[in-house]
Design a protein around this motif. Structure first.
Motif, short mmCIF file in Angstrom:
data_model
loop_
_atom_site.label_atom_id
_atom_site.label_comp_id
_atom_site.label_asym_id
_atom_site.label_seq_id
_atom_site.Cartn_x
_atom_site.Cartn_y
_atom_site.Cartn_z
N LEU A 110 29.84 20.43 10.54
CA LEU A 110 30.75 21.07 9.78
C LEU A 110 30.36 20.37 8.38
O LEU A 110 30.43 19.50 8.45
N ILE A 111 31.27 21.67 7.15
CA ILE A 111 30.16 21.35 6.36
C ILE A 111 31.99 21.51 5.63
O ILE A 111 32.09 22.12 5.29
N LEU A 112 32.25 20.61 4.56
CA LEU A 112 32.92 20.17 3.98
C LEU A 112 33.03 20.05 2.99
O LEU A 112 32.25 19.29 2.55
N ASP A 113 33.22 21.20 1.79
CA ASP A 113 32.87 21.46 0.13
C ASP A 113 33.78 21.30 -0.26
O ASP A 113 34.80 21.99 -0.34
N ILE A 114 34.56 19.79 -0.88
CA ILE A 114 35.63 18.81 -1.68
C ILE A 114 35.26 19.76 -3.34
O ILE A 114 34.53 18.95 -3.99
N GLY A 115 35.94 21.38 -4.08
CA GLY A 115 35.53 21.23 -5.05
C GLY A 115 36.69 21.13 -5.74
O GLY A 115 37.94 20.70 -5.68
N GLN A 116 36.82 21.66 -7.30
CA GLN A 116 38.01 21.17 -7.74
C GLN A 116 39.17 21.71 -8.20
O GLN A 116 40.45 21.28 -7.69
N THR A 117 38.98 23.04 -7.76
CA THR A 117 39.85 23.49 -7.01
C THR A 117 40.70 24.09 -6.00
O THR A 117 41.77 24.25 -4.91
N SER A 118 39.49 24.13 -4.42
CA SER A 118 39.76 24.51 -3.10
C SER A 118 38.62 23.39 -2.16
O SER A 118 37.92 22.82 -2.94
N THR A 119 38.94 23.62 -0.86
CA THR A 119 37.57 22.83 -0.50
C THR A 119 37.39 24.09 0.12
O THR A 119 38.04 25.10 1.21
N THR A 120 36.42 23.82 0.55
CA THR A 120 35.37 25.27 1.76
C THR A 120 35.31 24.71 3.23
O THR A 120 34.56 23.29 2.81
N PHE A 121 35.38 25.09 4.49
CA PHE A 121 35.33 24.77 5.69
C PHE A 121 34.35 25.11 6.52
O PHE A 121 34.16 27.14 6.18
N ILE A 122 33.22 25.47 6.47
CA ILE A 122 31.50 25.78 7.09
C ILE A 122 31.36 25.05 7.83
O ILE A 122 31.38 24.63 8.17
N MET A 123 31.31 26.02 9.53
CA MET A 123 31.43 25.53 10.63
C MET A 123 30.20 26.01 10.94
O MET A 123 29.66 27.27 10.86
N TYR A 124 28.79 25.32 11.23
CA TYR A 124 27.98 26.34 11.14
C TYR A 124 27.65 25.48 13.12
O TYR A 124 27.43 24.30 13.32
N SER A 125 26.71 26.41 13.94
CA SER A 125 26.63 26.21 14.73
C SER A 125 25.41 27.06 15.43
O SER A 125 25.29 28.36 14.85
#
Length: 367
Positions: free
Chosen positions: A191-206
């Motif tokens: 699970l990649i969590l990209d925590i940015g300035q205005t939102s967080t992107t949740f990326i599930m990789y498998s």
């Protein structure tokens, strides 16, 4: 790769608050050996209201910022080639299973499946997809489907052309984030969590590909606002406290309004961390319930500048019950001599731009 004509590429990340760019160069050391080098990076803050949720609201302001960062990263060289990120809020990416053999797969079949899956209007979208033969079988074909609103892609393309840049590709942001968070063809489930300035992107990789993405409102700016309210300080002071203290409550010293004292941010930070952990658990549950080949998540990878706060990884691991590691956007590239000497290296904020540059150098015509 052997005949790639693009030896210098700019990765461009247009956000709601800032425009970031990096220049990557490709050097061939021998017939089989190459080196990717980070030559320069630049960031320009946008005036308030220039962008809103990925939409260009004030074209002249955004155009000025794009020209500024591209000129600074080009370093007096003319580099027109650019790969630009598409905003997460205006795109869709998901691994789909189509119940036909790969050799029987038709364009109409893909369109029919896309119409059912897309959360954005089909007739107002551009589509792209990639066959995933390594996880397909005799009874079904798996594809990674990406889509973007036409008006968004057209606006970005027009902006780049006016800025004197030639887009090699417009890419869904999750692809570039994944490229800098994991080695190519990584195994396992992450699970990649990209925590940015205005939102967080949740990326599930498998299964060596992105399965799905989500976006939610937890962000670096939200943490700053909560600290500002809790301590009754200025926004700049709250931002500095967030960066210096993070989750290190015992050693957090505030320097605000000419006074030095222990900061009381434990309650607000722990509440925020509990909130993030709740989002993570819900996303993992969605994966296990809606994907037939869902596997146990091996690790959580932190990406983005706001995920680099002190002890952030340890506190999230404690709450999520998963190993948490920090991504390294420089894992596949080297910095040039000048950048290597810098004491401050804010490269985590440029993870998306670096991933875009890697796409331009290593896969300019495809994913």
């Amino acid at each position: 790769m052997l005949f790639n004509p693009f030896k210098s590429v700019i990765g461009l990340d247009i956000g709601d608050e800032t425009v970031k760019a990096v220049r990557l160069d490709l050097h061939r050391l021998s017939f089989k050996k190459i080196k990717t080098e980070l030559v320069s990076y630049a960031e320009e803050r946008l005036p308030d209201g220039s962008m809103f949720e990925g939409e260009i609201v004030k074209p002249e302001e955004v155009l000025h910022a794009v020209k500024e960062v591209s000129a600074r990263t080009a370093c007096k060289h003319k580099i027109p080639w650019v790969v630009c990120a598409l905003p997460e809020t205006k795109t869709f990416i998901k691994l789909l299973s189509i119940p036909v053999k790969q050799e029987m797969l038709s364009l109409n079949t893909i369109y029919e499946v896309a119409k059912k899956e897309l959360p954005i209007p089909f007739n107002e979208s551009y589509l792209d997809w990639q066959l995933m033969p390594h996880i397909s079988n005799q009874s079904e074909t798996k594809i990674l489907l990406g889509a973007v609103l036409k008006k968004t892609a057209d606006a970005y393309t027009y902006l780049l052309n006016i800025a004197g840049l030639t887009p090699l590709a417009l890419e869904v942001e999750a692809m570039s984030i994944t490229r800098t968070s994991l080695p190519p063809n990584s195994s396992g489930t992450h699970l990649i969590l990209d925590i940015g300035q205005t939102s967080t992107t949740f990326i599930m990789y498998s299964n060596q590909t992105i399965q799905f993405t989500l976006s939610f409102e937890f962000s670096g700016n939200l943490l700053t606002e909560r600290i500002q309210r809790a301590l009754s300080c200025t926004e700049d002071e709250a931002e500095r406290i967030k960066i210096l203290c993070g989750m290190d409550f015992e050693n957090c010293i505030c320097h605000k309004q000419g006074q030095t004292k222990v900061c009381n941010i434990k309650e607000v930070m722990e509440k925020s961390m509990d909130e993030l952990a709740s989002y993570v658990q819900k996303g993992i549950s969605f994966f296990s319930e809606h994907f037939s080949e869902a596997a146990e998540v091996d690790s959580i990878i932190l990406s983005g500048g706001s995920g680099q706060m002190l002890f952030f990884d340890k506190e999230l691991s404690k709450r999520a019950g998963k190993p948490v590691v920090r991504g390294n956007p420089l894992a596949r590239i080297r910095t040039n001599t000048t950048l290597a000497k810098e004491s401050s290296r804010p490269y985590m904020r440029f993870n998306t731009a670096i991933g875009l540059g890697l796409r331009g150098l290593h896969s300019p015509l495809g994913i």
